[in-house]
Design a protein around this motif. Structure first.
Motif, short mmCIF file in Angstrom:
data_model
loop_
_atom_site.label_atom_id
_atom_site.label_comp_id
_atom_site.label_asym_id
_atom_site.label_seq_id
_atom_site.Cartn_x
_atom_site.Cartn_y
_atom_site.Cartn_z
N SER A 218 0.93 -1.35 -0.17
CA SER A 218 -0.22 -0.09 -0.04
C SER A 218 0.35 1.00 0.30
CB SER A 218 -1.12 0.02 1.37
OG SER A 218 -0.11 -0.41 2.50
N GLN A 219 0.62 1.82 -0.47
CA GLN A 219 1.21 3.75 -1.03
C GLN A 219 1.29 3.54 1.01
OE1 GLN A 219 -1.08 6.19 -3.83
NE2 GLN A 219 0.53 5.47 -5.06
N ARG A 220 2.36 4.45 0.54
CA ARG A 220 2.76 5.72 2.23
C ARG A 220 2.52 7.05 1.65
NH1 ARG A 220 8.20 2.52 2.85
NH2 ARG A 220 7.97 3.17 0.64
N VAL A 221 1.38 7.65 2.28
CA VAL A 221 0.66 8.78 2.10
C VAL A 221 1.15 10.19 3.47
CG1 VAL A 221 -0.74 10.82 0.38
CG2 VAL A 221 -0.13 8.05 -0.09
N ILE A 222 1.71 11.10 2.93
CA ILE A 222 1.76 12.69 3.70
C ILE A 222 0.68 13.45 2.87
CG2 ILE A 222 2.52 14.60 5.05
CD1 ILE A 222 4.92 12.21 5.21
N VAL A 223 -0.53 14.18 3.87
CA VAL A 223 -1.50 15.12 3.23
C VAL A 223 -1.45 16.12 4.32
CG1 VAL A 223 -3.57 15.82 2.55
CG2 VAL A 223 -2.69 13.48 2.00
N THR A 224 -0.51 17.08 3.18
CA THR A 224 -0.82 18.71 4.52
C THR A 224 -1.96 18.78 4.39
OG1 THR A 224 0.00 20.18 3.15
CG2 THR A 224 1.55 18.98 4.71
N GLY A 225 -2.68 19.68 5.85
CA GLY A 225 -3.95 20.76 5.57
C GLY A 225 -5.78 19.23 5.06
N GLY A 226 -4.83 17.99 5.65
CA GLY A 226 -6.48 16.69 5.43
C GLY A 226 -7.28 16.83 6.58
N SER A 227 -7.29 17.96 7.11
CA SER A 227 -8.33 17.60 8.10
C SER A 227 -9.16 18.12 7.84
CB SER A 227 -7.69 18.17 9.22
OG SER A 227 -7.07 17.92 10.37
N GLY A 228 -9.83 19.18 6.53
CA GLY A 228 -11.17 19.16 5.84
C GLY A 228 -11.35 20.16 4.57
N GLY A 229 -12.38 19.87 4.33
CA GLY A 229 -13.03 19.90 2.65
C GLY A 229 -11.82 19.29 1.87
N ILE A 230 -11.07 19.81 1.11
CA ILE A 230 -10.44 19.51 -0.29
C ILE A 230 -9.82 18.08 0.07
CG2 ILE A 230 -8.93 19.70 -2.25
CD1 ILE A 230 -10.55 22.27 -3.04
N GLY A 231 -8.39 18.75 1.34
CA GLY A 231 -7.16 17.93 2.01
C GLY A 231 -8.56 17.01 2.17
N ALA A 232 -9.19 17.02 3.72
CA ALA A 232 -10.02 15.51 3.70
C ALA A 232 -10.32 14.60 3.00
CB ALA A 232 -11.34 15.89 4.64
N ALA A 233 -11.42 14.83 1.33
CA ALA A 233 -11.27 14.19 0.63
C ALA A 233 -10.19 13.44 0.18
CB ALA A 233 -12.06 15.60 -0.61
N ILE A 234 -9.54 14.08 -0.34
CA ILE A 234 -8.27 13.77 -0.58
C ILE A 234 -7.75 12.30 0.38
CG2 ILE A 234 -5.53 13.97 -1.10
CD1 ILE A 234 -5.82 16.75 -2.25
N VAL A 235 -7.49 12.80 1.70
CA VAL A 235 -7.85 11.73 2.43
C VAL A 235 -8.29 10.47 2.44
CG1 VAL A 235 -6.57 11.10 4.99
CG2 VAL A 235 -6.09 13.34 4.05
N GLU A 236 -10.34 10.80 2.27
CA GLU A 236 -10.56 9.88 2.29
C GLU A 236 -10.17 8.87 0.78
OE1 GLU A 236 -15.10 8.82 2.38
OE2 GLU A 236 -14.47 10.74 2.30
N ARG A 237 -10.30 10.18 -0.14
CA ARG A 237 -9.64 8.88 -1.24
C ARG A 237 -8.47 7.53 -1.34
NH1 ARG A 237 -9.11 5.83 -5.34
NH2 ARG A 237 -9.91 6.02 -6.67
N PHE A 238 -7.54 7.82 -0.30
CA PHE A 238 -6.53 7.36 -0.82
C PHE A 238 -7.07 6.37 0.17
CE2 PHE A 238 -3.91 10.86 -2.23
CZ PHE A 238 -3.03 10.58 -3.54
N VAL A 239 -6.86 6.44 1.55
CA VAL A 239 -7.51 5.19 2.65
C VAL A 239 -8.24 4.50 1.79
CG1 VAL A 239 -9.00 5.24 4.76
CG2 VAL A 239 -7.52 7.32 4.36
N THR A 240 -9.21 4.69 0.74
CA THR A 240 -9.78 3.71 0.09
C THR A 240 -9.92 2.97 -0.55
OG1 THR A 240 -12.06 5.27 0.52
CG2 THR A 240 -12.10 3.44 -0.84
N ASP A 241 -8.42 3.22 -1.23
CA ASP A 241 -7.50 2.73 -1.75
C ASP A 241 -6.05 2.13 -1.54
OD1 ASP A 241 -7.54 2.15 -4.99
OD2 ASP A 241 -5.17 3.16 -4.44
N GLY A 242 -6.46 2.26 -0.17
CA GLY A 242 -5.84 0.97 0.37
C GLY A 242 -4.67 1.14 1.26
#
Length: 235
Positions: A2-26
Motif C-alpha cells: 500500500s502507498q504511504r502518503v502524507i497530506v498537509t491540510g488533510g483535516s477538512g475540505g479538499i484535504g479531507a476528501a483527498i485523504v478519504e480517496r487514498f484511504v479507500t484505495d488502501g
C-alpha cells in the motif's frame, strides 16, 4: 504494497476528501494539520504549525518514521483572503505566502531525500485556478499559488532523473469552508455559469485527479499544473 502518503491540510475540505480517496484505495495516510480531523480518523495525525519551518520538518519526519517511508506527498494546506491590492498588509502577505508557498517548499525539501534515495515518489501540490487567472481582490493569494506552480516545475526538472514526479492541481471554484465568508448565493450562481458543465467543483473532483497523479496511471506526468475547473480555464 500500500502507498504511504502524507497530506498537509488533510483535516477538512479538499484535504479531507483527498485523504478519504487514498484511504479507500488502501493507502496508509498521515495527516499534517493544525487541528485533528473532525471525523473518526482512518489515518495518522500530526499537529503542525506550517508557518514554522522547524516544526514542519519535525512533523514530516515523524510522519515518515510512523509510515515507514513515504511514496506520496500531497500539499493541500492553504489559506485564502479577499483583499484589494492597496489594502494588503505585510502581515497579510506573510501569512498567505508562508502557508501556501513557503510551507510547500519546506515539505518538498523534507521528503525529497527519502524519495531520491528510493528513486521513486510522487508529489502533488494543490495550487489554484488563481495561479493562472487570479489577481483582482486576491493578489497575494494568486501570487502564492503561482509560486506553488513554479516550485512544482522546479521539482519536476530537478528530481525527475531520480524517479520522483512532481505535479500540481489547479482547482477552480470548490465549495469548502475556506472562503465561505467571502461568497454569496449570487456569487455561486455567477461562478457556476462560467463552467460549461454548469456547476462548481466538489472536493471529490480534486481528490480524484490528485489520486490519479500519484498512481501508476499517471506515471508519465510530471511538471504539470492540471486544471480542475469544469472548463472555466482550458489551457
Amino acid at each position: 504494497m500500500s502507498q504511504r502518503v502524507i497530506v498537509t491540510g488533510g483535516s477538512g475540505g479538499i484535504g479531507a476528501a483527498i485523504v478519504e480517496r487514498f484511504v479507500t484505495d488502501g493507502a496508509r495516510v498521515a495527516v499534517l494539520d493544525r487541528r485533528a480531523p473532525a471525523a473518526e480518523p482512518a489515518s495518522l495525525f500530526f499537529s503542525v504549525d506550517l508557518r514554522d519551518p522547524l516544526d514542519t520538518r519535525r512533523a514530516v519526519g515523524e510522519a515518515i518514521a510512523a509510515l515507514g517511508g513515504i511514496d506520496v506527498l500531497v500539499n493541500c494546506a492553504g489559506v485564502f483572503q479577499h483583499v484589494s491590492l492597496l489594502d494588503i498588509t505585510v502581515d497579510d502577505w506573510d501569512l498567505v505566502l508562508d502557508i501556501n508557498a513557503r510551507a510547500t517548499l519546506v515539505t518538498m525539501q523534507a521528503v525529497a531525500p527519502v524519495m531520491l534515495e528510493a528513486r521513486a515518489g510522487s508529489i502533488v501540490n494543490i495550487a489554484s485556478m488563481a495561479a493562472k487567472q487570479g489577481g483582482g481582490g486576491e493578489g497575494h493569494y494568486a501570487a502564492s499559488k503561482a509560486a506553488v506552480v513554479a516550485l512544482t516545475r522546479a521539482g519536476a526538472q530537478e528530481w525527475g532523473c531520480h524517479g520522483v514526479r512532481v505535479n500540481a492541481v489547479c482547482p477552480g471554484y470548490v465549495l469548502t469552508d475556506m472562503g465561505a465568508d467571502t461568497r454569496s448565493d449570487d456569487d455561486v450562481r455567477t461562478w457556476s455559469a462560467k463552467s460549461p458543465l454548469g456547476r462548481l467543483g466538489a472536493p471529490e473532483d480534486v481528490a480524484g485527479v490528485t489520486h490519479f497523479l500519484a498512481s501508476p496511471a499517471g506515471g508519465y506526468l510530471t511538471g504539470q499544473a492540471i486544471n480542475v475547473t469544469g472548463g472555466m480555464i482550458m489551457h
